[in-house]
Design an enzyme around this catalytic site. Structure first.
Site, PDB file in Angstrom:
ATOM      1  N   LYS A   1     -63.301 -19.385  10.063  1.00  0.00           N
ATOM      2  CA  LYS A   1     -63.919 -19.674   8.766  1.00  0.00           C
ATOM      3  C   LYS A   1     -65.362 -19.155   8.715  1.00  0.00           C
ATOM      4  O   LYS A   1     -65.834 -18.742   7.645  1.00  0.00           O
ATOM      5  CB  LYS A   1     -63.855 -21.180   8.478  1.00  0.00           C
ATOM      6  CG  LYS A   1     -62.431 -21.712   8.319  1.00  0.00           C
ATOM      7  CD  LYS A   1     -61.696 -21.044   7.149  1.00  0.00           C
ATOM      8  CE  LYS A   1     -60.380 -21.714   6.799  1.00  0.00           C
ATOM      9  NZ  LYS A   1     -59.707 -21.075   5.661  1.00  0.00           N
TER      10      LYS A   1
ATOM     11  N   TYR B   1     -60.572 -22.529  14.533  1.00  0.00           N
ATOM     12  CA  TYR B   1     -60.606 -22.652  13.064  1.00  0.00           C
ATOM     13  C   TYR B   1     -62.022 -22.386  12.534  1.00  0.00           C
ATOM     14  O   TYR B   1     -62.213 -21.617  11.584  1.00  0.00           O
ATOM     15  CB  TYR B   1     -60.135 -24.057  12.694  1.00  0.00           C
ATOM     16  CG  TYR B   1     -60.050 -24.338  11.216  1.00  0.00           C
ATOM     17  CD1 TYR B   1     -58.989 -23.856  10.452  1.00  0.00           C
ATOM     18  CD2 TYR B   1     -61.017 -25.124  10.582  1.00  0.00           C
ATOM     19  CE1 TYR B   1     -58.896 -24.139   9.089  1.00  0.00           C
ATOM     20  CE2 TYR B   1     -60.929 -25.415   9.230  1.00  0.00           C
ATOM     21  CZ  TYR B   1     -59.870 -24.921   8.488  1.00  0.00           C
ATOM     22  OH  TYR B   1     -59.784 -25.200   7.148  1.00  0.00           O
TER      23      TYR B   1
HETATM   24  P1  NAP Z   1     -51.865 -26.607   3.646  1.00  0.00           P
HETATM   25  O1  NAP Z   1     -51.482 -27.685   2.693  1.00  0.00           O
HETATM   26  O2  NAP Z   1     -51.557 -26.741   5.088  1.00  0.00           O
HETATM   27  O3  NAP Z   1     -51.278 -25.209   3.087  1.00  0.00           O
HETATM   28  C1  NAP Z   1     -51.519 -24.022   3.778  1.00  0.00           C
HETATM   29  C2  NAP Z   1     -50.993 -22.887   2.948  1.00  0.00           C
HETATM   30  O4  NAP Z   1     -51.267 -21.659   3.647  1.00  0.00           O
HETATM   31  C3  NAP Z   1     -49.501 -22.980   2.733  1.00  0.00           C
HETATM   32  O5  NAP Z   1     -49.217 -22.669   1.388  1.00  0.00           O
HETATM   33  C4  NAP Z   1     -48.957 -21.904   3.656  1.00  0.00           C
HETATM   34  O6  NAP Z   1     -47.797 -21.261   3.148  1.00  0.00           O
HETATM   35  C5  NAP Z   1     -50.082 -20.883   3.640  1.00  0.00           C
HETATM   36  N1  NAP Z   1     -50.004 -19.993   4.793  1.00  0.00           N
HETATM   37  C6  NAP Z   1     -50.181 -20.294   6.095  1.00  0.00           C
HETATM   38  N2  NAP Z   1     -50.006 -19.203   6.856  1.00  0.00           N
HETATM   39  C7  NAP Z   1     -49.705 -18.185   6.003  1.00  0.00           C
HETATM   40  C8  NAP Z   1     -49.421 -16.803   6.177  1.00  0.00           C
HETATM   41  N3  NAP Z   1     -49.418 -16.247   7.400  1.00  0.00           N
HETATM   42  N4  NAP Z   1     -49.176 -16.036   5.075  1.00  0.00           N
HETATM   43  C9  NAP Z   1     -49.181 -16.588   3.835  1.00  0.00           C
HETATM   44  N5  NAP Z   1     -49.436 -17.895   3.612  1.00  0.00           N
HETATM   45  C10 NAP Z   1     -49.693 -18.678   4.690  1.00  0.00           C
HETATM   46  O7  NAP Z   1     -53.430 -26.329   3.588  1.00  0.00           O
HETATM   47  P2  NAP Z   1     -54.542 -26.681   2.494  1.00  0.00           P
HETATM   48  O8  NAP Z   1     -55.182 -27.936   2.925  1.00  0.00           O
HETATM   49  O9  NAP Z   1     -54.011 -26.555   1.141  1.00  0.00           O
HETATM   50  O10 NAP Z   1     -55.586 -25.503   2.804  1.00  0.00           O
HETATM   51  C11 NAP Z   1     -55.732 -24.367   1.992  1.00  0.00           C
HETATM   52  C12 NAP Z   1     -56.972 -23.603   2.440  1.00  0.00           C
HETATM   53  O11 NAP Z   1     -58.112 -24.470   2.362  1.00  0.00           O
HETATM   54  C13 NAP Z   1     -56.887 -23.154   3.897  1.00  0.00           C
HETATM   55  O12 NAP Z   1     -57.499 -21.898   4.041  1.00  0.00           O
HETATM   56  C14 NAP Z   1     -57.686 -24.217   4.624  1.00  0.00           C
HETATM   57  O13 NAP Z   1     -58.209 -23.728   5.829  1.00  0.00           O
HETATM   58  C15 NAP Z   1     -58.765 -24.510   3.609  1.00  0.00           C
HETATM   59  N6  NAP Z   1     -59.402 -25.812   3.808  1.00  0.00           N
HETATM   60  C16 NAP Z   1     -58.686 -26.970   3.687  1.00  0.00           C
HETATM   61  C17 NAP Z   1     -59.342 -28.169   3.894  1.00  0.00           C
HETATM   62  C18 NAP Z   1     -58.640 -29.493   3.751  1.00  0.00           C
HETATM   63  O14 NAP Z   1     -59.288 -30.520   4.001  1.00  0.00           O
HETATM   64  N7  NAP Z   1     -57.399 -29.566   3.358  1.00  0.00           N
HETATM   65  C19 NAP Z   1     -60.686 -28.206   4.240  1.00  0.00           C
HETATM   66  C20 NAP Z   1     -61.375 -26.998   4.355  1.00  0.00           C
HETATM   67  C21 NAP Z   1     -60.711 -25.817   4.131  1.00  0.00           C
HETATM   68  P3  NAP Z   1     -46.314 -21.550   3.754  1.00  0.00           P
HETATM   69  O15 NAP Z   1     -46.115 -23.043   3.639  1.00  0.00           O
HETATM   70  O16 NAP Z   1     -45.432 -20.744   2.853  1.00  0.00           O
HETATM   71  O17 NAP Z   1     -46.344 -21.068   5.171  1.00  0.00           O
END
Ligand code: NAP
Length: 246
Positions: free
Chosen positions: A158, A154
């Site tokens: 990133k 991951y």
């Molecule tokens: P999440 O709730 O797990 O949601 C992930 C999203 O990514 C879902 O809408 C999923 O869609 C989509 N996705 C995954 N694989 C995909 C693909 N191959 N094609 C299209 N869509 C895809 O994650 P989140 O926490 O909201 O994270 C969103 C972003 O922020 C990510 O890039 C994550 O790495 C980053 N981030 C999050 C955190 C945190 O603490 N939450 C921290 C740092 C960075 P489906 O459900 O339709 O598959």
């Protein structure tokens, strides 16, 4: 305001992407709510946006797949004629210690988080270049800035996204296109909700502000980067992490 702008948010059916989509729509953009598997949630996000008086459509695409991304980008351009704002938010985790990490888990994370952003930029940048304007916002992570034990795949994806952001920013700066990265710390979503209470406590102790962030904390910065007030900012990585990375 983003009136007249078309925004595409990948992975917008839930979590951070959902709040980004709703925020951009509230501020006047027409939003394409991309999803991969979560059709119902993506349609619910569209319904929420429409209820708020906005305009949105849910469209499926696995961003990790180059050919599908091209077909998707073509369908979007055919219908909406342009994409002004591209938010590469789709992301996955497959955490494990390096000694135990499988090749499949390494590849899956790199394919979605890094290649997915490349795929979307590759298929949409040409239109932005032609119109001499555009905002590309890549959602990276504090893990990509600091590294994180148990997340080598991951963090690599990133950190790679940061290199992609800076390089594309340099290539497109002269064409009126801004390319920036937002690095969330720990945000309350499905991605972090699965952690144990002990792990969450340990985590909070690493955050100077002592608490997790909200999806709104990320969406507010994305809104700024999507609008005119950020026109002289490009190639930056902005952490929204309660002070984790300084
Ligand atoms: P999440 O709730 O797990 O949601 C992930 C999203 O990514 C879902 O809408 C999923 O869609 C989509 N996705 C995954 N694989 C995909 C693909 N191959 N094609 C299209 N869509 C895809 O994650 P989140 O926490 O909201 O994270 C969103 C972003 O922020 C990510 O890039 C994550 O790495 C980053 N981030 C999050 C955190 C945190 O603490 N939450 C921290 C740092 C960075 P489906 O459900 O339709 O598959």
């Amino acid at each position: 305001m983003l009136t007249g702008k078309v925004a595409l948010v990948t992975g917008a059916g839930r979590g951070i992407g959902r709040t980004i989509a709703r925020t951009l729509a509230k501020n006047g953009a027409t939003v394409i709510v991309n999803y991969n598997g979560s059709k119902e949630s993506a349609e619910a996000v569209v319904a929420e946006i429409v209820q708020d008086g906005g305009s949105a459509e849910a469209m499926q695409c696995n961003v990790a797949d180059f050919a599908s991304s091209e077909t998707f980008a073509k369908a979007v351009l055919e219908k909406y004629k342009k994409v002004d704002i591209l938010v590469n938010n789709a992301g996955v985790t497959r955490d494990n210690l390096i000694m135990r990490m499988s090749e499949a888990d390494y590849d899956a994370v790199l394919d979605t988080n890094l290649k997915g952003a490349f795929n979307m930029i590759r298929h949409l940048a040409r239109g932005m270049v032609k119109q001499r304007s555009g905002k590309i916002i890549n959602i990276t992570s504090v893990s990509g800035v600091l590294g994180n034990a148990g997340q080598s795949n991951y963090a690599a994806s990133k950190a790679g996204l940061i290199g992609l952001t800076k390089s594309v920013a340099r290539e497109l700066a002269g064409r009126g296109i801004n390319v920036n990265a937002v690095a969330p710390g720990f945000i309350d979503t499905d991605m972090t909700r699965s952690m144990t209470e002990d792990a969450k406590k340990a985590l909070n102790s690493m955050i100077p502000m002592g608490k997790m962030g909200s999806t709104e904390d990320i969406a507010d910065l994305v809104l700024f980067l999507a609008g005119d007030h950020s026109d002289y900012i490009t190639g930056q990585v902005i952490c929204v992490d309660g002070g984790m990375a300084m």
